[in-house]
Design a protein around this motif. Structure first.
Motif, PDB file in Angstrom:
ATOM      1  N   LEU A 289      70.092  50.238 126.173  1.00  0.00           N
ATOM      2  CA  LEU A 289      71.116  50.698 127.100  1.00  0.00           C
ATOM      3  C   LEU A 289      71.717  52.034 126.652  1.00  0.00           C
ATOM      4  O   LEU A 289      71.985  52.920 127.475  1.00  0.00           O
ATOM      5  CB  LEU A 289      72.211  49.646 127.254  1.00  0.00           C
ATOM      6  N   GLU A 290      71.939  52.184 125.335  1.00  0.00           N
ATOM      7  CA  GLU A 290      72.446  53.461 124.820  1.00  0.00           C
ATOM      8  C   GLU A 290      71.425  54.578 125.037  1.00  0.00           C
ATOM      9  O   GLU A 290      71.782  55.706 125.386  1.00  0.00           O
ATOM     10  CB  GLU A 290      72.782  53.323 123.336  1.00  0.00           C
ATOM     11  N   LEU A 291      70.156  54.243 124.834  1.00  0.00           N
ATOM     12  CA  LEU A 291      69.086  55.221 125.049  1.00  0.00           C
ATOM     13  C   LEU A 291      69.013  55.616 126.518  1.00  0.00           C
ATOM     14  O   LEU A 291      68.827  56.794 126.860  1.00  0.00           O
ATOM     15  CB  LEU A 291      67.753  54.635 124.585  1.00  0.00           C
ATOM     16  N   LYS A 292      69.176  54.627 127.394  1.00  0.00           N
ATOM     17  CA  LYS A 292      69.143  54.912 128.831  1.00  0.00           C
ATOM     18  C   LYS A 292      70.312  55.804 129.240  1.00  0.00           C
ATOM     19  O   LYS A 292      70.149  56.754 130.007  1.00  0.00           O
ATOM     20  CB  LYS A 292      69.187  53.602 129.610  1.00  0.00           C
TER      21      LYS A 292
ATOM     22  N   MET B 271      63.921  58.364 130.138  1.00  0.00           N
ATOM     23  CA  MET B 271      63.585  56.943 130.126  1.00  0.00           C
ATOM     24  C   MET B 271      62.946  56.515 131.453  1.00  0.00           C
ATOM     25  O   MET B 271      61.997  55.723 131.475  1.00  0.00           O
ATOM     26  CB  MET B 271      64.836  56.102 129.864  1.00  0.00           C
ATOM     27  N   SER B 272      63.459  57.060 132.551  1.00  0.00           N
ATOM     28  CA  SER B 272      62.918  56.719 133.874  1.00  0.00           C
ATOM     29  C   SER B 272      61.478  57.202 134.008  1.00  0.00           C
ATOM     30  O   SER B 272      60.618  56.475 134.518  1.00  0.00           O
ATOM     31  CB  SER B 272      63.784  57.347 134.979  1.00  0.00           C
TER      32      SER B 272
ATOM     33  N   ILE C 281      66.521  46.882 131.826  1.00  0.00           N
ATOM     34  CA  ILE C 281      66.869  48.187 131.256  1.00  0.00           C
ATOM     35  C   ILE C 281      67.707  49.027 132.223  1.00  0.00           C
ATOM     36  O   ILE C 281      68.727  49.608 131.840  1.00  0.00           O
ATOM     37  CB  ILE C 281      65.601  48.971 130.860  1.00  0.00           C
ATOM     38  N   PHE C 282      67.294  49.081 133.492  1.00  0.00           N
ATOM     39  CA  PHE C 282      67.886  50.046 134.417  1.00  0.00           C
ATOM     40  C   PHE C 282      68.860  49.435 135.415  1.00  0.00           C
ATOM     41  O   PHE C 282      69.508  50.170 136.167  1.00  0.00           O
ATOM     42  CB  PHE C 282      66.774  50.773 135.188  1.00  0.00           C
TER      43      PHE C 282
ATOM     44  N   ILE D 278      64.691  48.702 140.807  1.00  0.00           N
ATOM     45  CA  ILE D 278      63.806  48.414 141.938  1.00  0.00           C
ATOM     46  C   ILE D 278      63.089  49.667 142.405  1.00  0.00           C
ATOM     47  O   ILE D 278      61.902  49.637 142.758  1.00  0.00           O
ATOM     48  CB  ILE D 278      64.587  47.757 143.105  1.00  0.00           C
ATOM     49  N   ILE D 279      63.785  50.810 142.369  1.00  0.00           N
ATOM     50  CA  ILE D 279      63.150  52.076 142.781  1.00  0.00           C
ATOM     51  C   ILE D 279      62.001  52.425 141.838  1.00  0.00           C
ATOM     52  O   ILE D 279      60.884  52.744 142.281  1.00  0.00           O
ATOM     53  CB  ILE D 279      64.190  53.220 142.805  1.00  0.00           C
TER      54      ILE D 279
END
Length: 240
Positions: A49-52, A59-60, A88-89, A95-96
Motif C-alpha cells: 500500500l505504501e508502494l502504491k 505500480m499500475s 493492492i489497488f 477493476i479497471i
C-alpha cells in the motif's frame, strides 16, 4: 498439426519453467511458515500500500503488464489477478486494471491462436459449438458479448473459441472488455474487502468475522446471483 503440438509443448514447458524458477527464488528468501503467518501478510500489505501510494502510476503499469503476460503467453485466468488487483489497488482502480489487462492479454491470445492454432481449434471444437455459428453471423458483437458474460467454459478455451467464427479483432476486444466486467468485479471486490479486513485487525480475524463482513458477503451474494443468472442465460445462449 505437428507445428501446433510443438507450440503447445513449448508454451507448457515455458510456463512450467517460469513457475518453478519463481517458486525456487521465492522460497529461497521466505519459508513456508513465514508466508502463511498473519504478520507476514499484514506487513507486506502495508508495504504494498505504501508502494502504491508513492508510485501509483508505476505500480499500475507493472500490474497491467503482469496481467497481460499472465494471460498471454502463460494462459492464466482472471480470478487470481482479480483478487490481487482488488487487494493492492482497491475496488475501482483494481477493476479497471484487471479488466484492461485481461482484455489485452486475451486479444493477443486470440490473434496468436488464429494464426497458429486455427486448424487445431476447428478440428477439436467446431462440431460441438457449430450451433453458435449462425448466431455469431447474425450479430457478432452482441453474441460475443453474451458469450463473454455467460462463460461456463474454462477461460483459456473461452479466449480461443471465437476463432471458429472468424470474429473481428475489434469486436473481440470490446466485447471482452465489457462482457467480463461483472464476473471480474466480484473477485476484485473480495480482494479489496480482504485488504480492509487485514488493515483493521492486528490479529488474524476468525473465519466467521471474514465471511460476515459486508466487504466479503456482499460480493459472495453477488457471485451466487451471477451464477444463477449465468445458468439461465446459458440455457438460452447455447440452445440449438
Amino acid at each position: 498439426m505437428e507445428n501446433t503440438k510443438k507450440i503447445k509443448l513449448f508454451i507448457g514447458l515455458s510456463y512450467l519453467l517460469i513457475v518453478c524458477l519463481f517458486l525456487y527464488f521465492f522460497f529461497s528468501k521466505f519459508s513456508f511458515e513465514e508466508i502463511t503467518s498473519y504478520d507476514f501478510i499484514k506487513n507486506n500489505q502495508i508495504y504494498l500500500l505504501e508502494l502504491k501510494e508513492s508510485n501509483l502510476f508505476l505500480m499500475s503499469i507493472i500490474f497491467l503488464i503482469s496481467t497481460i503476460l499472465w494471460v498471454f503467453p502463460f494462459l492464466g485466468f482472471g480470478t487470481p489477478v482479480g483478487l490481487i488487483g482488488g487487494f493492492i489497488f482497491g475496488k475501482w482502480i483494481g477493476i479497471i486494471l484487471v479488466v484492461l489487462g485481461l482484455t489485452i492479454g486475451s486479444t493477443f491470445l486470440y490473434i496468436f491462436g488464429n494464426y497458429f492454432l486455427k486448424d487445431f481449434i476447428k478440428n477439436t471444437f467446431l462440431k460441438k459449438f457449430q450451433n453458435l455459428e449462425s448466431k455469431f453471423k447474425k450479430s457478432e458483437f452482441i453474441y460475443l458479448l453474451f458469450y463473454r458474460f455467460v462463460g461456463g467454459i474454462p477461460w483459456q478455451i473461452q479466449c480461443l473459441l471465437p476463432i471458429l467464427f472468424n470474429v473481428k479483432i475489434k469486436n473481440y476486444f470490446f466485447a471482452t472488455l465489457i462482457g467480463i466486467v461483472p464476473g471480474i468485479f466480484i473477485p476484485v471486490s473480495i480482494g479489496s474487502g480482504l485488504e480492509k479486513i487485514i488493515d483493521q485487525n492486528e490479529v488474524v480475524p476468525s473465519l466467521k468475522d471474514i465471511i460476515f463482513s459486508p466487504e466479503i458477503y456482499l460480493p459472495l451474494l453477488a457471485f451466487f446471483l451471477l451464477v444463477f443468472l449465468t445458468i439461465i442465460l446459458k440455457n438460452f445462449f447455447f440452445k440449438d
